[in-house]
Enzyme design. Structure first.
Site, PDB file in Angstrom:
ATOM      1  CG  HIS A 198      -1.951   1.051   1.193  1.00 51.09           C
ATOM      2  ND1 HIS A 198      -2.328   1.715   2.326  1.00 51.09           N
ATOM      3  CD2 HIS A 198      -2.674   1.596   0.177  1.00 51.09           C
ATOM      4  CE1 HIS A 198      -3.249   2.611   2.025  1.00 51.09           C
ATOM      5  NE2 HIS A 198      -3.469   2.549   0.719  1.00 51.09           N
ATOM      6  CG  HIS A 235       9.561  15.188 -17.152  1.00 48.64           C
ATOM      7  ND1 HIS A 235       8.985  13.938 -17.169  1.00 48.64           N
ATOM      8  CD2 HIS A 235      10.822  15.015 -17.616  1.00 48.64           C
ATOM      9  CE1 HIS A 235       9.851  13.052 -17.622  1.00 48.64           C
ATOM     10  NE2 HIS A 235      10.981  13.680 -17.903  1.00 48.64           N
ATOM     11  CB  ALA A 256       5.443   7.280 -22.850  1.00 48.64           C
TER      12      ALA A 256
END
Length: 131
Positions: free
Chosen positions: A20, A98, A121
């Site tokens: 988790h 980014h 991507a």
């Protein structure tokens, strides 16, 4: 050997070991990955495997509670952005620059490198639990 789904044993192991809130990344071959991170390199040639095929396969096996994308993806690769959001439809997500996404890689449990050459991507999948 599994009957269905992902066949790559390294990828199966990484998915099974994800906990988790772990970060599980699907990346293009140019994304710089910090040392010490588990890299599962599936890249073969340009475009193989594709980012979306890899995302579909991984998200079909991995419990994902949210995801993170680079802000730049929306404008520079809008089609891939929309398709990514469609695959992960209904999940909360956020955008970061980014450069910040690259810094977040330090927390990654695993990075799956694809052959995708479309700009930005990359996605950070935030792992959830199935209970």
């Amino acid at each position: 050997m599994t009957k269905n789904g992902i066949l790559n044993p390294q990828l199966c192991s990484a998915i099974a070991g994800a906990g988790h809130t772990d970060y599980f990344v699907i990346a293009d071959p140019g994304l710089p990955i910090p040392e010490g991170i588990n890299v599962i390199d599936l890249s073969l040639v340009r475009g193989v495997p594709s980012f979306l095929d890899t995302l579909k396969a991984v998200s079909g096996e991995l419990v994902v509670e949210s995801y993170i994308l680079a802000e730049e993806m929306k404008n520079i690769s809008p089609r891939l952005h929309d398709e990514t959001c469609s695959v992960l439809q209904g999940l909360p997500h956020k955008y970061v620059p980014h450069e910040e996404l690259k810094q977040l890689l330090r927390r990654a449990k695993a990075v799956v490198r694809t052959g995708e050459t479309t700009s930005f991507a990359n996605v950070i999948l935030v792992c959830g639990v199935n209970f």
